[in-house]
Scaffold this motif. Structure first.
Motif, PDB file in Angstrom:
ATOM      1  N   ASP A  80       0.837  -1.194   0.000  1.00 29.22           N
ATOM      2  CA  ASP A  80       0.000   0.000   0.000  1.00 29.22           C
ATOM      3  C   ASP A  80       0.875   1.249   0.000  1.00 29.22           C
ATOM      4  OD1 ASP A  80      -2.190   1.592  -0.008  1.00 29.22           O
ATOM      5  OD2 ASP A  80      -2.547   1.446   2.159  1.00 29.22           O
ATOM      6  N   CYS A  81       1.694   1.402  -1.047  1.00 32.57           N
ATOM      7  CA  CYS A  81       2.561   2.566  -1.143  1.00 32.57           C
ATOM      8  C   CYS A  81       2.831   2.863  -2.611  1.00 32.57           C
ATOM      9  CB  CYS A  81       3.877   2.347  -0.391  1.00 32.57           C
ATOM     10  SG  CYS A  81       4.855   0.947  -0.995  1.00 32.57           S
ATOM     11  N   THR A  82       3.250   4.083  -2.873  1.00 26.32           N
ATOM     12  CA  THR A  82       3.522   4.517  -4.246  1.00 26.32           C
ATOM     13  C   THR A  82       4.862   5.222  -4.296  1.00 26.32           C
ATOM     14  OG1 THR A  82       1.164   4.810  -4.708  1.00 26.32           O
ATOM     15  CG2 THR A  82       2.706   5.951  -6.154  1.00 26.32           C
ATOM     16  N   THR A  83       5.646   4.920  -5.299  1.00 29.52           N
ATOM     17  CA  THR A  83       6.902   5.617  -5.548  1.00 29.52           C
ATOM     18  C   THR A  83       6.774   6.373  -6.863  1.00 29.52           C
ATOM     19  OG1 THR A  83       8.205   3.925  -4.407  1.00 29.52           O
ATOM     20  CG2 THR A  83       9.377   5.362  -5.948  1.00 29.52           C
ATOM     21  N   LYS A  84       7.130   7.631  -6.847  1.00 26.80           N
ATOM     22  CA  LYS A  84       7.013   8.462  -8.043  1.00 26.80           C
ATOM     23  C   LYS A  84       8.325   8.511  -8.814  1.00 26.80           C
ATOM     24  CE  LYS A  84       3.456  11.594  -6.208  1.00 26.80           C
ATOM     25  NZ  LYS A  84       3.133  13.001  -5.873  1.00 26.80           N
ATOM     26  N   ILE A  85       8.203   8.450 -10.134  1.00 27.88           N
ATOM     27  CA  ILE A  85       9.318   8.785 -11.013  1.00 27.88           C
ATOM     28  C   ILE A  85       8.837   9.911 -11.917  1.00 27.88           C
ATOM     29  CG2 ILE A  85      10.243   6.443 -10.950  1.00 27.88           C
ATOM     30  CD1 ILE A  85       9.198   6.101 -13.841  1.00 27.88           C
ATOM     31  N   GLY A  86       9.770  10.662 -12.478  1.00 26.88           N
ATOM     32  CA  GLY A  86       9.388  11.774 -13.336  1.00 26.88           C
ATOM     33  C   GLY A  86       9.633  11.470 -14.800  1.00 26.88           C
ATOM     34  N   GLY A 135       9.737  15.234  -5.706  1.00 28.63           N
ATOM     35  CA  GLY A 135      10.800  14.491  -5.033  1.00 28.63           C
ATOM     36  C   GLY A 135      11.286  13.264  -5.771  1.00 28.63           C
ATOM     37  N   VAL A 136      11.268  13.279  -7.113  1.00 25.03           N
ATOM     38  CA  VAL A 136      11.681  12.096  -7.867  1.00 25.03           C
ATOM     39  C   VAL A 136      13.207  11.945  -7.830  1.00 25.03           C
ATOM     40  CG1 VAL A 136       9.669  12.311  -9.370  1.00 25.03           C
ATOM     41  CG2 VAL A 136      11.857  13.282 -10.110  1.00 25.03           C
ATOM     42  N   GLU A 192       4.284   5.402  -9.882  1.00 27.07           N
ATOM     43  CA  GLU A 192       3.497   6.437 -10.548  1.00 27.07           C
ATOM     44  C   GLU A 192       4.441   7.292 -11.385  1.00 27.07           C
ATOM     45  OE1 GLU A 192       0.904  10.504  -9.638  1.00 27.07           O
ATOM     46  OE2 GLU A 192       1.476   9.183  -7.976  1.00 27.07           O
ATOM     47  N   MET A 193       4.224   7.304 -12.688  1.00 26.54           N
ATOM     48  CA  MET A 193       5.034   8.150 -13.567  1.00 26.54           C
ATOM     49  C   MET A 193       4.352   9.508 -13.695  1.00 26.54           C
ATOM     50  SD  MET A 193       6.423   7.519 -17.480  1.00 26.54           S
ATOM     51  CE  MET A 193       4.972   8.171 -18.357  1.00 26.54           C
ATOM     52  N   VAL A 194       4.969  10.519 -13.121  1.00 20.89           N
ATOM     53  CA  VAL A 194       4.419  11.878 -13.188  1.00 20.89           C
ATOM     54  C   VAL A 194       4.982  12.533 -14.445  1.00 20.89           C
ATOM     55  CG1 VAL A 194       4.092  14.062 -11.982  1.00 20.89           C
ATOM     56  CG2 VAL A 194       4.414  11.944 -10.667  1.00 20.89           C
ATOM     57  N   LEU A 195       4.105  12.819 -15.387  1.00 27.99           N
ATOM     58  CA  LEU A 195       4.511  13.254 -16.722  1.00 27.99           C
ATOM     59  C   LEU A 195       4.312  14.754 -16.891  1.00 27.99           C
ATOM     60  CD1 LEU A 195       5.279  12.571 -19.698  1.00 27.99           C
ATOM     61  CD2 LEU A 195       2.850  12.075 -20.084  1.00 27.99           C
ATOM     62  N   ALA A 245       6.533   4.710 -22.538  1.00 25.38           N
ATOM     63  CA  ALA A 245       7.147   4.693 -21.204  1.00 25.38           C
ATOM     64  C   ALA A 245       6.129   4.238 -20.157  1.00 25.38           C
ATOM     65  CB  ALA A 245       7.697   6.070 -20.859  1.00 25.38           C
ATOM     66  N   GLN A 246       4.896   4.728 -20.272  1.00 24.48           N
ATOM     67  CA  GLN A 246       3.844   4.332 -19.328  1.00 24.48           C
ATOM     68  C   GLN A 246       3.520   2.845 -19.473  1.00 24.48           C
ATOM     69  OE1 GLN A 246       2.230   6.325 -16.847  1.00 24.48           O
ATOM     70  NE2 GLN A 246       1.669   4.228 -16.253  1.00 24.48           N
ATOM     71  N   PHE A 247       3.612   2.329 -20.681  1.00 22.93           N
ATOM     72  CA  PHE A 247       3.413   0.889 -20.915  1.00 22.93           C
ATOM     73  C   PHE A 247       4.396   0.074 -20.089  1.00 22.93           C
ATOM     74  CE2 PHE A 247       3.993  -2.630 -24.343  1.00 22.93           C
ATOM     75  CZ  PHE A 247       3.173  -3.489 -23.643  1.00 22.93           C
ATOM     76  N   ALA A 248       5.666   0.489 -20.079  1.00 15.71           N
ATOM     77  CA  ALA A 248       6.675  -0.212 -19.271  1.00 15.71           C
ATOM     78  C   ALA A 248       6.336  -0.124 -17.788  1.00 15.71           C
ATOM     79  CB  ALA A 248       8.053   0.376 -19.539  1.00 15.71           C
ATOM     80  N   VAL A 249       5.907   1.067 -17.345  1.00 20.04           N
ATOM     81  CA  VAL A 249       5.524   1.246 -15.941  1.00 20.04           C
ATOM     82  C   VAL A 249       4.368   0.315 -15.577  1.00 20.04           C
ATOM     83  CG1 VAL A 249       4.535   2.874 -14.281  1.00 20.04           C
ATOM     84  CG2 VAL A 249       6.366   3.626 -15.816  1.00 20.04           C
ATOM     85  N   ASP A 250       3.397   0.217 -16.450  1.00 21.96           N
ATOM     86  CA  ASP A 250       2.245  -0.647 -16.185  1.00 21.96           C
ATOM     87  C   ASP A 250       2.665  -2.107 -16.053  1.00 21.96           C
ATOM     88  OD1 ASP A 250       0.664   1.602 -16.324  1.00 21.96           O
ATOM     89  OD2 ASP A 250      -0.082   1.198 -18.346  1.00 21.96           O
TER      90      ASP A 250
END
Length: 420
Positions: free
Chosen positions: A28-34, A95-96, A70-73, A51-56
């Motif tokens: 139950d946690c999320t890590t953000k990348i930019g 904070g990525v 979570e990819m913040v675009l 890129a989002q496909f890879a994240v998924d």
């Protein structure tokens, strides 16, 4: 046990579980990348979607170190100032520690020097090819934080020289975008074309946002070249080529991969591009590249023909693998250092998909290393964060583009060596 003692024991057990957040709550946690990519242009959106496909796929494998990604675009608009502002927001506000992007060396360079390196954030670009990054790394100014999955401009320049030679051209004019990438291309082209006996009659810079490029095109035409080389993006490329054709310029053209765009083809007109040939780096003829193509078609119902798609996928997947290898809470520098663990030629080969990422997690947890085999093949970075790649010559057709010639990595390297 009495009822009272049983209730107290049950309460104690419940409190003990609450006091241990790792039990039942680890996922139950999320890590953000930019990601800083040009989503406002037609050829940029698919790069971001890939890129989002890879994240998924990574999230389907349980995420990275127990957390969903979570990819913040943010859109760069292929503008250096917009790109730097977007990157600063992702680093300072979100904070990525990992930043994907950018597209265009002219956007990636100021982000690298003014945002990611000063902040200690790892930057992984799918689509920046200037040799200026190599020089910066050799000088120790990237702090090991820079990687790119796209080969340097040296590959495109060399292949363009081969095309010019094979077409029998004796002279060529160059129109190039006036930024880091375009200036690098113009410099390399001058040397490579000369090496195969093709004279560059004029080399003219094109600036963004001008209402007309008639002056620049007239200057290039005045040198009476047999052909035209274009190191431009679709917006200014469309305007410049329209001027070129309207003033009687030849339809014999060689194009950088940046013009591998339906927007450019449609706005210029396919009837004027029948003699135009483009160059690009290419995926190898390998099982991993074929697997990516099949997965892409299943996901998007179209071929991955646009510029930078395979490179974008690999940039995202390698970055996330490195995050996994670096461990929970790793810094940008620690993530960058872990890239070697997931692109190790002596490591266990893994596929570029959900199953491969899940397998990599087990191997890394056991102290092993993995050899990532992705959309662009077996990706291996040198000390400067650079990769090499096969190449392709392409042309436009009614449905997009078609391959004219494929050059293996060995053929590319041999031709580049012959130029020297």
């Amino acid at each position: 046990m009495s009822l009272t003692k049983y209730l107290w024991a049950a309460l104690g057990l419940a409190l003990g579980l609450i006091a241990q957040p790792s039990v039942g709550l680890a996922q139950d946690c999320t890590t953000k990348i930019g990601a800083v990519l040009p989503t406002s242009v037609d050829w940029g959106r698919p790069i971001a979607e890939t890129a989002q496909f890879a994240v998924d796929q990574v999230n389907a494998a349980g995420g990275v170190n127990g957390c969903q990604i979570e990819m913040v675009l943010r859109d760069t608009q292929v503008d250096p100032k917009v790109g730097v502002d977007a990157a600063k927001a992702l680093v300072d506000l979100e904070g990525v520690d990992l930043l994907l992007g950018a597209v265009s060396s002219g956007v990636s360079m100021p982000i690298l020097t003014s945002v990611t390196v000063p902040s200690g954030v790892m930057q992984m670009s799918c689509c920046s090819s200037s040799t200026a990054f190599t020089k910066l790394a050799e000088e120790g100014k990237t702090n090991g934080l820079w990687f790119r999955t796209f080969a340097t401009t040296g590959v495109q320049s060399a292949v363009a020289a081969k095309v010019a030679r094979d077409q029998g051209f004796k002279s060529i004019a160059v129109l190039y975008k006036n930024d880091d990438w375009g200036q690098d291309m113009a410099r390399l082209i001058a040397a490579d074309f000369a090496a195969v006996g093709v004279e560059v009659t004029a080399s003219v810079a094109i600036n963004d946002g001008q209402p007309s490029y008639r002056g620049e095109v007239t200057e290039a035409l005045a040198s009476q070249p047999e052909a035209l080389y274009l190191a431009l993006y679709p917006a200014e490329g469309t305007a410049a080529v329209r001027e070129w054709i309207s003033l009687g310029g030849t339809q014999k053209m060689i194009m950088a991969n940046s013009l591998k765009s339906d927007e450019f083809r449609d706005n210029v007109g396919l009837q004027y591009l029948g003699s135009a040939l483009g160059t690009d780096t290419a995926s190898p003829r390998s099982e991993s590249a074929d697997a990516f193509r099949a997965a892409y078609i299943e996901r998007f119902n179209s071929e991955p023909n646009g510029p930078g798609l395979a490179n974008s996928y690999d940039a995202a997947m390698i970055g996330l693998l490195a995050m996994q290898a670096a461990g929970e809470g790793a810094s940008g520098a620690e993530i960058a250092a872990a890239v070697a663990k997931v692109t190790d030629p002596n490591g266990t080969p893994i596929t570029a998909d959900t199953e491969g990422f899940a397998q990599a997690k087990e191997i890394l947890a056991g102290g092993g290393t993995v050899a990532y085999q992705g959309a662009t093949g077996d990706v291996r970075f040198d000390a400067n964060g650079d990769v090499s790649a096969p190449a392709v010559v392409w042309s436009f057709n009614e449905s997009g583009t078609q391959e004219v010639e494929y050059l293996s990595l060995a053929e590319v390297d041999a031709f580049i060596a012959s130029l020297k």
